[in-house]
Design a protein around this motif. Structure first.
Motif, PDB file in Angstrom:
ATOM      1  N   ASN A 181      46.722  29.516  34.710  1.00 20.50           N
ATOM      2  CA  ASN A 181      46.774  30.340  35.922  1.00 20.50           C
ATOM      3  C   ASN A 181      47.642  29.677  36.972  1.00 20.50           C
ATOM      4  O   ASN A 181      47.173  29.238  38.022  1.00 20.50           O
ATOM      5  N   VAL A 221      47.342  35.371  31.580  1.00 19.14           N
ATOM      6  CA  VAL A 221      46.243  35.245  30.623  1.00 19.14           C
ATOM      7  C   VAL A 221      44.928  35.574  31.322  1.00 19.14           C
ATOM      8  O   VAL A 221      44.745  35.223  32.489  1.00 19.14           O
ATOM      9  N   ASP A 222      44.033  36.248  30.636  1.00 18.80           N
ATOM     10  CA  ASP A 222      42.784  36.610  31.313  1.00 18.80           C
ATOM     11  C   ASP A 222      41.625  36.766  30.330  1.00 18.80           C
ATOM     12  O   ASP A 222      41.620  37.670  29.492  1.00 18.80           O
ATOM     13  N   ARG A 223      40.677  35.907  30.435  1.00 18.91           N
ATOM     14  CA  ARG A 223      39.371  36.059  29.797  1.00 18.91           C
ATOM     15  C   ARG A 223      38.453  35.024  30.439  1.00 18.91           C
ATOM     16  O   ARG A 223      38.854  33.844  30.544  1.00 18.91           O
ATOM     17  N   ILE A 224      37.286  35.416  30.860  1.00 19.87           N
ATOM     18  CA  ILE A 224      36.376  34.444  31.476  1.00 19.87           C
ATOM     19  C   ILE A 224      35.639  33.703  30.358  1.00 19.87           C
ATOM     20  O   ILE A 224      34.996  34.323  29.506  1.00 19.87           O
ATOM     21  N   LYS A 287      46.548  39.200  38.847  1.00 21.66           N
ATOM     22  CA  LYS A 287      45.477  38.379  38.284  1.00 21.66           C
ATOM     23  C   LYS A 287      45.100  37.234  39.230  1.00 21.66           C
ATOM     24  O   LYS A 287      43.923  37.000  39.511  1.00 21.66           O
ATOM     25  N   LEU A 291      41.589  38.455  40.666  1.00 19.38           N
ATOM     26  CA  LEU A 291      40.501  37.768  39.959  1.00 19.38           C
ATOM     27  C   LEU A 291      40.314  36.339  40.474  1.00 19.38           C
ATOM     28  O   LEU A 291      39.263  35.967  40.978  1.00 19.38           O
ATOM     29  N   ASN A 292      41.397  35.532  40.385  1.00 15.42           N
ATOM     30  CA  ASN A 292      41.198  34.108  40.627  1.00 15.42           C
ATOM     31  C   ASN A 292      40.883  33.778  42.092  1.00 15.42           C
ATOM     32  O   ASN A 292      39.971  32.986  42.366  1.00 15.42           O
ATOM     33  N   HIS A 295      37.478  34.810  42.712  1.00 10.86           N
ATOM     34  CA  HIS A 295      36.576  33.899  42.010  1.00 10.86           C
ATOM     35  C   HIS A 295      36.312  32.659  42.872  1.00 10.86           C
ATOM     36  O   HIS A 295      35.179  32.170  42.956  1.00 10.86           O
ATOM     37  N   ARG A 365      31.945  25.365  37.601  1.00  6.72           N
ATOM     38  CA  ARG A 365      33.186  25.446  36.809  1.00  6.72           C
ATOM     39  C   ARG A 365      34.309  26.062  37.647  1.00  6.72           C
ATOM     40  O   ARG A 365      35.388  25.493  37.788  1.00  6.72           O
ATOM     41  N   VAL A 366      34.043  27.222  38.215  1.00  9.76           N
ATOM     42  CA  VAL A 366      35.100  27.930  38.943  1.00  9.76           C
ATOM     43  C   VAL A 366      35.495  27.159  40.205  1.00  9.76           C
ATOM     44  O   VAL A 366      36.671  27.107  40.581  1.00  9.76           O
ATOM     45  N   LYS A 373      43.904  24.706  42.492  1.00  9.06           N
ATOM     46  CA  LYS A 373      43.800  26.159  42.257  1.00  9.06           C
ATOM     47  C   LYS A 373      44.167  26.960  43.512  1.00  9.06           C
ATOM     48  O   LYS A 373      44.873  27.962  43.431  1.00  9.06           O
ATOM     49  N   ARG A 377      46.494  30.686  44.838  1.00 13.00           N
ATOM     50  CA  ARG A 377      45.669  31.869  45.078  1.00 13.00           C
ATOM     51  C   ARG A 377      45.685  32.383  46.520  1.00 13.00           C
ATOM     52  O   ARG A 377      45.684  33.580  46.728  1.00 13.00           O
TER      53      ARG A 377
HETATM   54  C1  CS2 Z   1      38.590  30.781  37.144  1.00 16.08           C
HETATM   55  C2  CS2 Z   1      39.344  31.050  35.862  1.00 16.08           C
HETATM   56  O1  CS2 Z   1      38.556  28.449  36.803  1.00 16.08           O
HETATM   57  C3  CS2 Z   1      38.707  29.350  37.609  1.00 16.08           C
HETATM   58  O2  CS2 Z   1      38.906  29.137  38.798  1.00 16.08           O
HETATM   59  O3  CS2 Z   1      38.986  31.658  38.138  1.00 16.08           O
HETATM   60  O4  CS2 Z   1      39.066  30.096  34.878  1.00 16.08           O
HETATM   61  C4  CS2 Z   1      39.031  32.449  35.332  1.00 16.08           C
HETATM   62  O5  CS2 Z   1      37.740  32.504  34.791  1.00 16.08           O
HETATM   63  C5  CS2 Z   1      40.024  32.855  34.278  1.00 16.08           C
HETATM   64  O6  CS2 Z   1      41.321  32.752  34.823  1.00 16.08           O
HETATM   65  C6  CS2 Z   1      39.758  34.268  33.789  1.00 16.08           C
HETATM   66  O7  CS2 Z   1      40.848  34.725  33.103  1.00 16.08           O
END
Ligand code: CS2
Length: 489
Positions: A181, A221-224, A287, A291-292, A295, A365-366, A373, A377
């Motif tokens: 990412n 790429v995308d999958r949790i 993405k 998402l990120n 997140h 984890r996130v 990160k 973002r």
């Molecule tokens: C998450 C990603 O670690 C993180 O900060 O946002 O690992 C997220 O789960 C993946 O990018 C989903 O595709």
């Protein structure tokens, strides 16, 4: 009974088994690769057979590589969905190596002309880049020099660079595919490799050859994919009747978008539903921001509210309100959706994904590695709002919540979940804030992590105010004020 080719229930295999011949070297044999690219490769081989077995390279820990080797390189993906759990076995790895103890073998595998694709999951911090004054990243010279001082590279970028250097001798074509990412991940990988070789003093003709002939397609790429726990292992044993030491839990959703630039061929990934597009930059931005970035917001706000999982935090109305406000007021205005892409449906699906209690993705984890990160973002939506003359309240809230988790003011205790977050730059960040509040402290932290935002006074002031609110009145109050900032705008 331990999982092996002999014990594997045949109906449990995803796609097809790879042949013995390997065509891909993957650097970063962690959870994400095993639940994403490896699965798509197994499906692609089922549709169109080819020499696409994978050499999986773990960075430091031998645990996964060793356990996979003991299981004929098999492992299960445990798909955790509110509707149904299922476990399926992936059979595409043909060799596993550990970079820390086998660097020469790794360099040789990359240099071997039979290998036509190198894929990477190094995490954001693995690219040896530092945010520069202009906001654009440049080489992390300190980390590269430290790596060059070792007899063999210890970093994955170093190993990749040395492998490509060796390979340049026979000039066989190859594609290097980042699956991280990271903004413009292909271009970033290319810059990381070329900067490394340049600092290593490698001949300019070799660097020129790599710059001209190695392709670095950009990807989204995308999958949790959460971490594996004893519960994952127990569930897989229950579903498959075999003992797998290294299964991977994952959500059902999976998406991969790539530029189709593979000079020496590739698996028929399109038959696995992978999208080849010349608009990867748009998919990537969508993405990283929807998402990120969200997140990160959910994880820091959730940690401060005492939540351990993403769905638990998503259960709080103030978290949902902050996310919805950020999406509508700060992210969507700077996003150009890929042609024909239905953003509204996609956002609705994100809400479902974040509420997946069966998956129970962990906030620690996130929330880990925020310093590498957040620069991918937050700055883009924040600068977009500032350019429009608006204050990016929720990007400021995310930054404030992160500061309170990793380098909080004195006497503020962010709680056990924040303490579990890995933050490689924690000591440095703490030394910048000295445990105190104030615009100058905020500015130093922002300068170290998101330098493109450092001159933005309204942003720095809003972050500082919100750190104050979090420490005095709590995260819910701060989130309500941030969301409310937009309704008063
Ligand atoms: C998450 C990603 O670690 C993180 O900060 O946002 O690992 C997220 O789960 C993946 O990018 C989903 O595709």
């Amino acid at each position: 009974m331990r999982l092996s080719r002999a014990s594997l229930p045949i109906s449990a295999r995803i796609g097809a088994a790879a042949p013995e011949a390997t065509g891909i070297v993957h650097l970063g044999l962690g959870q994400f690769h095993r639940a994403h690219q490896a699965v798509d490769t197994a499906l692609a081989i089922a549709a169109e057979p080819g020499d696409w077995g994978i050499v999986g390279v773990a960075h430091r820990s031998p645990a996964i590589a060793r356990a996979m080797a003991e299981q004929d390189h098999l492992y299960a993906v445990l798909q955790l969905d509110p509707a149904e759990d299922r476990a399926d076995v992936v059979d595409v790895h043909r060799e596993t190596l550990v970079a820390a103890t086998q660097p020469e073998a790794v360099i040789n595998r990359i240099a071997d002309p039979r290998h036509r694709v190198v894929t990477l999951t190094l995490t954001e911090k693995g690219y040896l880049r530092m945010p520069g004054a202009s906001g654009a990243a440049g080489p992390d010279r300190g980390a590269i020099s430290a790596d060059l001082a070792c007899a063999q590279p210890r970093t994955m970028i170093g190993l990749l660079a040395r492998g490509l250097e060796r390979r340049a001798h026979d000039q066989s074509p190859i594609a290097v595919v980042s699956c991280d990412n990271v903004s413009s991940n292909g271009a970033t990988t290319r810059a990381a490799v070329l900067d490394y070789l340049d600092l290593a003093g490698v001949k300019s003709s070799v660097i020129e050859h790599i710059a001209q002939h190695v392709s670095f397609p950009n990807t989204m790429v995308d999958r949790i994919v959460p971490a594996t726990s004893d519960l994952t292992r127990a569930r897989v044993e229950h579903l498959l009747g075999v003992d797998d030491r290294v299964p991977v839990p994952a959500e059902r959703f999976s998406m991969w978008v790539l530029e189709d630039s593979f000079p020496a061929g590739r698996p028929a990934w399109e038959s696995a539903g992978v999208v080849f597009s010349d608009q990867v930059d748009r998919f990537e931005e969508l993405k990283l921001l929807l998402l990120n970035a969200m997140h990160s917001l959910i994880s820091y706000a959730g940690a401060l509210a005492g939540c351990a999982t993403i769905p638990e935090a998503w259960g709080h109305e103030f978290v949902r309100e902050a996310v919805i406000t950020a999406i509508n007021r700060e992210c969507l205005p700077v996003i150009t959706a890929p042609s024909g892409f239905d953003v509204e449906t996609h956002v609705g699906r994100l809400y479902e994904r974040w509420s997946n209690t069966a998956l129970g993705d962990s906030i620690a984890r996130v929330g880990s590695d925020g310093s590498s990160k957040l620069p991918q973002r937050l700055p883009r939506p924040a600068l977009g709002a500032l350019d429009r003359g608006e204050v990016p309240h929720v990007m400021a809230l995310t930054t404030a919540a992160w500061i309170c988790c990793v380098c909080p003011p004195d006497r503020f205790r962010p709680g056990a979940i924040a303490d579990q977050m890995d933050e490689p730059r924690r000591a440095e960040l703490l030394s910048l804030t000295h445990g105190r509040l104030g615009s100058d402290r905020t500015r130093s932290v922002v300068a170290a992590v998101m330098p493109g935002l450092v001159d933005q006074e309204p942003f720095i002031d809003r972050v500082t105010e919100l750190v104050g609110v979090i420490t005095a009145d709590g995260i819910e109050q701060a989130a309500t004020e941030a969301t409310g900032g937009w309704s008063q705008a």
